[in-house]
Structures are given as C-alpha cells and as structure tokens.
Design a protein around this motif. Structure first.
Motif, short mmCIF file in Angstrom:
data_model
loop_
_atom_site.label_atom_id
_atom_site.label_comp_id
_atom_site.label_asym_id
_atom_site.label_seq_id
_atom_site.Cartn_x
_atom_site.Cartn_y
_atom_site.Cartn_z
N LEU A 129 0.91 -1.07 -0.05
CA LEU A 129 0.09 0.04 0.09
C LEU A 129 0.86 1.32 0.00
O LEU A 129 1.95 1.30 0.64
N THR A 130 0.36 2.24 -0.75
CA THR A 130 1.08 3.59 -0.75
C THR A 130 0.13 4.58 -0.21
O THR A 130 -1.36 4.29 -0.60
N VAL A 131 0.36 5.61 0.29
CA VAL A 131 -0.61 6.80 0.53
C VAL A 131 -0.01 8.22 -0.03
O VAL A 131 1.34 8.43 -0.16
N SER A 132 -0.92 8.86 -0.50
CA SER A 132 -0.46 10.20 -0.89
C SER A 132 -1.48 11.24 -0.50
O SER A 132 -2.72 10.78 0.08
N ARG A 133 -0.89 12.50 -0.01
CA ARG A 133 -1.81 13.47 0.88
C ARG A 133 -1.69 14.76 -0.01
O ARG A 133 -0.74 14.95 -0.49
N GLU A 142 -6.39 12.22 1.71
CA GLU A 142 -5.67 10.90 1.57
C GLU A 142 -6.01 10.27 0.30
O GLU A 142 -7.40 10.00 0.07
N SER A 143 -5.18 9.78 -0.44
CA SER A 143 -5.60 8.64 -1.48
C SER A 143 -4.62 7.52 -1.33
O SER A 143 -3.38 7.63 -1.17
N PHE A 144 -5.26 6.19 -1.51
CA PHE A 144 -4.47 5.11 -1.31
C PHE A 144 -4.18 4.36 -2.68
O PHE A 144 -5.17 4.31 -3.17
#
Length: 162
Positions: A129-133, A142-144
């Motif tokens: 999993l990656t996250v971007s904010r 947040e997007s995953f």
C-alpha cells in the motif's frame, strides 16, 4: 496463538535506504503501521518543507518508533497484537498530543486502527500500500494505492514474522 486470518493490518517495508534519507524519523522495517494523518490535521502550506513535506506527502506512521515509511505490506495480525497497538497508540496520544488520559485516548486510537484494518481486510497478504496526501480547504485529503503481490518476490520480506 496463530493470527486470526480475518484480522489484517500492515507492516512497514524498507526496500532500500531511501526512507532513512527522506524522513526526519524513519520507521523501522516491519513495524505495524497506520496512515497517521492526524499528525497533519493543523498543518498549513508553511509546514510543508523538506523532510516534513515528505512525511506529509506519502509517509505511513510506524507504531513502534512513530517514524514514517513509504511502503507498507498487508499481513495478518493476532487479536492480542491488535489490542496492544490500541494501547500503544493511546499512550502516544497522551504523551505527544495531550489527551487527558488513556481512557479518553482509546476511542481515537481504536478509530485510527479500525480505519487501517478496514483498508487491509479485503487485500491479499503481501499487497503493498502507498499513501499520498494533499492539503485541501477541508483539511487533509488522502489517496491510497494497492499494488498486488506478484507470484515471486515478496517472500523475501517475510512480513508475516512478528
């Protein structure tokens, strides 16, 4: 006790030394992790500089060091480990964020862990999993992203160990 196969969370991964270079406090490999977006709830554009920007932009929060990691992998967790994480995060909320006591902190800690558990529960073991904010007028968005495990490769991470 073997882990309940229906209870999943994610552990931090470190594929190379980049996390140690880009985060003020890098998480150690294989820590249980959550999004940790609560840390950024009062941030403004002025807070987004250097290594702090990197933590905001795509760092998961490790629940032992309270450092950040770029990647996490889904794996099973035992109910006892899960409950211990609620207590650990509750204590962090008291020590770092001024929650009045552990009892008051348990609800928010449980919510943070439930959010992560819900994200992981339908993913296969070893999915990354990656996250971007980003900052938006209402706060933090947040997007995953889920990267499915490949036939070969992730076994070398041994994320099932605990």
């Amino acid at each position: 006790m073997s882990p309940d196969p229906t209870l999943k969370l994610a552990r931090t991964l470190r594929l190379d030394d980049s996390d140690a270079l880009v985060f003020e406090r890098p998480a150690e490999p294989f820590e249980w992790a959550i999004s940790g977006a609560f840390e950024f709830s009062n941030w403004t554009e002025a807070d987004l500089a250097g290594k702090r920007r990197q933590a905001f932009a795509n760092g998961w929060l490790g629940l032992e060091s309270f450092g950040r990691a770029t990647l996490v992998a889904v794996t099973a967790i035992s109910p006892a480990e899960y409950d211990a994480l609620i207590e650990r995060l509750s204590a962090h909320f008291v020590e770092r964020y001024g929650a009045p006591d552990l009892e008051a902190a348990r609800g928010p800690a449980r919510e943070e862990l439930e959010h992560m558990r819900a994200m992981c529960e339908d993913q296969p073991d070893n999915a990354i999993l990656t996250v971007s904010r980003e900052l938006v007028p209402a706060g933090v968005k947040e997007s995953f992203r889920v990267i499915p495990p490949r036939e070969a490769g992730l076994e070398s991470f041994a994320v099932h160990g605990g």
